[in-house]
Design an enzyme around this catalytic site. Structure first.
Site, PDB file in Angstrom:
ATOM      1  N   GLY A 250     -14.963  -3.228   0.464  1.00  0.00           N
ATOM      2  CA  GLY A 250     -16.312  -2.674   0.592  1.00  0.00           C
ATOM      3  C   GLY A 250     -16.572  -1.524  -0.361  1.00  0.00           C
ATOM      4  O   GLY A 250     -17.667  -1.410  -0.924  1.00  0.00           O
TER       5      GLY A 250
ATOM      6  N   GLY B 191      -9.839  -7.268   0.423  1.00  0.00           N
ATOM      7  CA  GLY B 191      -8.569  -7.451   1.131  1.00  0.00           C
ATOM      8  C   GLY B 191      -8.058  -8.873   1.046  1.00  0.00           C
ATOM      9  O   GLY B 191      -6.888  -9.118   0.720  1.00  0.00           O
TER      10      GLY B 191
ATOM     11  N   ARG C 113       0.826  -1.217   0.000  1.00  0.00           N
ATOM     12  CA  ARG C 113       0.000   0.000   0.000  1.00  0.00           C
ATOM     13  C   ARG C 113       0.859   1.266   0.000  1.00  0.00           C
ATOM     14  O   ARG C 113       0.458   2.286  -0.558  1.00  0.00           O
ATOM     15  CB  ARG C 113      -0.940   0.018   1.202  1.00  0.00           C
TER      16      ARG C 113
ATOM     17  N   LYS D  51     -19.211 -14.021   4.279  1.00  0.00           N
ATOM     18  CA  LYS D  51     -20.615 -13.750   4.590  1.00  0.00           C
ATOM     19  C   LYS D  51     -21.430 -13.291   3.384  1.00  0.00           C
ATOM     20  O   LYS D  51     -21.063 -12.359   2.687  1.00  0.00           O
ATOM     21  CB  LYS D  51     -20.697 -12.701   5.694  1.00  0.00           C
TER      22      LYS D  51
HETATM   23  P1  ADP Z   1     -12.511 -10.129   0.906  1.00  0.00           P
HETATM   24  O1  ADP Z   1     -11.644  -9.544   1.983  1.00  0.00           O
HETATM   25  O2  ADP Z   1     -11.715 -10.581  -0.288  1.00  0.00           O
HETATM   26  O3  ADP Z   1     -13.662  -9.236   0.540  1.00  0.00           O
HETATM   27  P2  ADP Z   1     -14.077 -11.591   2.818  1.00  0.00           P
HETATM   28  O4  ADP Z   1     -13.514 -10.741   3.902  1.00  0.00           O
HETATM   29  O5  ADP Z   1     -15.492 -11.429   2.464  1.00  0.00           O
HETATM   30  O6  ADP Z   1     -13.179 -11.462   1.496  1.00  0.00           O
HETATM   31  O7  ADP Z   1     -13.895 -13.129   3.212  1.00  0.00           O
HETATM   32  C1  ADP Z   1     -12.630 -13.690   3.435  1.00  0.00           C
HETATM   33  C2  ADP Z   1     -12.674 -14.753   4.490  1.00  0.00           C
HETATM   34  O8  ADP Z   1     -13.631 -15.748   4.174  1.00  0.00           O
HETATM   35  C3  ADP Z   1     -11.349 -15.460   4.609  1.00  0.00           C
HETATM   36  O9  ADP Z   1     -10.821 -15.205   5.884  1.00  0.00           O
HETATM   37  C4  ADP Z   1     -11.707 -16.936   4.428  1.00  0.00           C
HETATM   38  O10 ADP Z   1     -11.019 -17.790   5.303  1.00  0.00           O
HETATM   39  C5  ADP Z   1     -13.182 -16.945   4.717  1.00  0.00           C
HETATM   40  N1  ADP Z   1     -13.831 -18.115   4.095  1.00  0.00           N
HETATM   41  C6  ADP Z   1     -13.818 -18.465   2.798  1.00  0.00           C
HETATM   42  N2  ADP Z   1     -14.460 -19.626   2.617  1.00  0.00           N
HETATM   43  C7  ADP Z   1     -14.907 -20.032   3.829  1.00  0.00           C
HETATM   44  C8  ADP Z   1     -15.625 -21.177   4.294  1.00  0.00           C
HETATM   45  N3  ADP Z   1     -16.015 -22.124   3.462  1.00  0.00           N
HETATM   46  N4  ADP Z   1     -15.917 -21.251   5.612  1.00  0.00           N
HETATM   47  C9  ADP Z   1     -15.509 -20.270   6.449  1.00  0.00           C
HETATM   48  N5  ADP Z   1     -14.816 -19.175   6.078  1.00  0.00           N
HETATM   49  C10 ADP Z   1     -14.517 -19.054   4.785  1.00  0.00           C
HETATM   50 MG    MG Z   2     -11.934  -9.405   4.124  1.00  0.00          MG
END
Ligand code: ADP
Ligand code: MG
Length: 391
Positions: free
Chosen positions: A370, A347, A36, A196
């Protein structure tokens, strides 16, 4: 509305406050990943080269008020090393000490304010904090896309008070998302994962009419599978979302959603859990889905590689653990191999892409999670809207 950029500012001899995103991971007080900081250099260098007196502001972590463990000092030092220019740490965010630091800074030095979250009013867009920041500079440049969906003093309040523009990084982010929001080349494929579904249901609804297919994996897919009437065992589920999710699946465009065929199911939520591949339609009780399976990886990859436009947000599994990384790695490989226009945001997705060394092989790596999702929901982000007032 058009976005004012650095091209619209006369910066020579002026004090320019840059809101950068220097929220880097720290490990025992040292910067453990500086991507970053590297990304913020373009704007800071350009302003310096054009004769501006540059002041940088950023948040770092989530301190509650002043907390030396979240001081910007290690970031300030690294910024100077990477940029090849002198940097000076202000002891405070605003007030007489910050003003004196800026006043006393030698020509060409970049002053970095303390962690903006040391000011409790920052996140509430407190006018006193915005006034304090505005008093330090003549012009404001926002280069922090990751916080643009939040109205804080250091991105919105200050931009209401000083003539403002977007920095080069923010400009590039907005361009990338506008390209996807406009008429992206088809097939346009969106890949969503992550923990989520509640974080991402709005974007699913907004994007479904626009995409050709939406591939969904990650923890969120189990709420969709459950809503579709399948057995998900003990996988992550958001029960309160099921009705809404079912309405989306059954609604117009619901047939564009592609769910996994197979799942890597573990006997417990642990790095060294025993795991087997099972059909996504019947995950046994006592099993937790922690990644998409090999059939799904092949199917998702084939779609992604043929796409003309791809947006990917959210890992396909618990990629932090090697045993459950293959799905995310497979998608990362496919996005990197796709000849289309590819944007990756979030992230954890970006962390996964970097972990696999494929971040150089996509069209655009977004610095916002987000914020990017809200752009794709068609929302006006407060940190961007306020800049447009100065055009
Ligand atoms: P990003 O930061 O790319 O937007 P999120 O924060 O929404 O992604 O989600 C990332 C998290 O989701 C990671 O820590 C990962 O371990 C978790 N994750 C992915 N698949 C699963 C799963 N099947 N069960 C529980 N957690 C999960
Ligand atoms: Mg995340």
């Amino acid at each position: 509305m058009s976005l004012p950029t650095l091209d619209d500012l006369e910066v020579e001899g002026r004090r320019v406050l840059v809101r950068a995103d220097l929220n880097v991971p720290l490990d025992e007080g040292a910067v453990s990943d500086d991507f970053r900081i590297v990304a913020s250099l373009r704007t800071i260098r350009e302003l310096r080269d054009r004769g501006a007196n540059v002041i940088v502001a950023s948040h770092l972590g989530r301190p509650k008020g002043v907390d030396p463990a979240f001081s910007m000092l290690p970031v300030t030092e690294r910024l100077g090393e990477l940029g090849g220019f002198p940097t000076i740490q202000s002891p405070t965010v605003i007030g007489p000490e910050a003003a004196a630091t800026i006043e006393g800074a030698p020509e060409g030095a970049v002053v970095v304010l303390e962690n903006t979250r040391f000011e409790p009013g920052e996140s509430k867009n407190d006018p006193a904090v915005a006034d304090g920041l505005a008093a330090l500079a003549d012009l404001f440049v926002n280069d922090a896309f990751g916080t643009a969906h939040r109205a804080h003093a250091s991105n919105v309040g200050v931009a209401e008070r000083l003539p403002s523009a977007a920095g080069r990084l923010l400009e590039a982010e907005i361009e990338a998302f506008r390209r996807l929001l406009g008429t992206p080349e088809r097939p346009y494929i969106v890949v969503l994962g992550g923990a989520k579904v509640s974080d991402k249901l709005e974007v699913i609804k907004h994007l479904l009419p626009k995409v050709d297919l939406m591939l969904i994996g990650g923890g969120m897919c189990f709420t969709l599978l459950e809503a579709g009437g399948y057995q998900i065992g003990d996988s992550l589920v958001e029960t309160s979302m099921i009705d809404e999710v079912r309405a989306v699946l059954d609604g117009p465009g619901g047939s564009k959603i592609v769910l996994p065929d197979d799942i890597v199911a573990a006997d417990r939520f642990a790095e060294d859990a025993e795991h087997v591949v099972v059909a996504a339609t019947g995950i046994p009780d006592g099993s937790i889905g922690l990644d998409i399976g090999p059939v799904t990886i092949r199917r998702f990859s084939a779609v992604i590689e043929e796409a003309a436009s791809v947006f990917w947000n959210g890992p396909m599994g618990v990629f932090e653990w090697e045993a459950f990384r293959a799905g995310t790695a497979g998608v990362a490989e496919a996005v990197a191999a796709s000849g289309g226009y590819t944007v990756v945001g979030g992230g954890d997705s970006v962390a996964a892409l970097r972990l696999l060394g494929r971040d150089g092989d996509v069209s655009f790596v977004s610095s916002g999670g987000g914020a990017g999702l809200q752009m794709l929901e068609g929302k006006t982000l407060p940190g961007i809207a306020v800049l447009e007032r100065w055009s």
